[in-house]
Scaffold this active site. Structure first.
Site, PDB file in Angstrom:
ATOM      1  N   CYS A 131       0.845  -1.195   0.000  1.00 44.39           N
ATOM      2  CA  CYS A 131       0.000   0.000   0.000  1.00 44.39           C
ATOM      3  C   CYS A 131       0.883   1.249   0.000  1.00 44.39           C
ATOM      4  O   CYS A 131       1.433   1.629   1.037  1.00 44.39           O
ATOM      5  CB  CYS A 131      -0.927   0.018   1.208  1.00 44.39           C
ATOM      6  SG  CYS A 131      -1.973   1.494   1.242  1.00 44.39           S
ATOM      7  N   CYS A 134      -0.122   4.057   2.454  1.00 43.57           N
ATOM      8  CA  CYS A 134       0.225   3.747   3.837  1.00 43.57           C
ATOM      9  C   CYS A 134       1.740   3.793   4.049  1.00 43.57           C
ATOM     10  O   CYS A 134       2.215   4.266   5.087  1.00 43.57           O
ATOM     11  CB  CYS A 134      -0.327   2.381   4.239  1.00 43.57           C
ATOM     12  SG  CYS A 134      -2.139   2.328   4.276  1.00 43.57           S
TER      13      CYS A 134
END
Length: 177
Positions: A131, A134
């Site tokens: 991700c 993130c």
């Protein structure tokens, strides 16, 4: 189950993984607590039972119960957040980024470990889960909280090795079945 047992299960073609698994947790800029917490979060994100059992068993000598739980929690919450925020980041329709996530994330506010350690562990899980949103958020947080770029690189190196070991063991188990 231990890391030595994992190393013995790796085939010859994965010798580099065996060597890296033997050194990556001890040759880093991270404290033992940070390194082993990173390994736990990466193992949870890698989803291999054998790897997870071995890492948690060996980490118990380096982490107290509270930090062990916090490292597991980082792997758990990132399992949810990485999917959600990867979708938000990758979706062509940017309206989703303006919508509230409406997901409970209480553990982030009170992880039971130092904030920088929890963020490092969350970064490891986010790297395994791929991700980008993130990864950027957690990298920014750890640098802001005093971690170094070497700390970040070491977290990702540990996560990469743990994930690669899990992948090889899954593949070998599939071939043996």
């Amino acid at each position: 189950m231990s890391i030595d047992a994992l190393k013995s299960r790796l085939p010859d073609y994965a010798k580099d993984l065996k060597l890296n698994l033997g050194s990556v947790l001890t040759t880093s800029s991270l404290s033992p607590l940070q390194a082993w917490g990173t390994a736990i979060a990466a193992a949870y994100a890698s989803r291999n039972a054998e790897v997870t059992k071995a890492i948690v068993a060996d980490a118990s000598a380096h982490l107290d119960a509270q930090n062990l739980t916090a490292a597991k929690a980082a792997g758990a919450i990132m399992g949810m957040n990485n999917i959600y925020y990867r979708f938000v980041h990758l979706a062509d329709n940017k309206e989703y980024s303006k919508m509230p996530a409406r997901l409970r994330m209480n553990i982030i506010a009170n992880p039971g470990a130092s904030k920088v350690d929890f963020e490092l562990w969350s970064l490891a899980a986010s790297a395994v889960n791929g991700c980008g949103m993130c990864i950027d958020a957690h990298e920014h947080e750890v640098i802001q909280k005093g971690a170094t770029k070497e700390n970040v690189q070491d977290v990702v190196r540990i996560a990469a090795v743990i994930h690669a070991v899990a992948t090889v063991l899954d593949a070998e188990d599939a071939l043996a079945a």
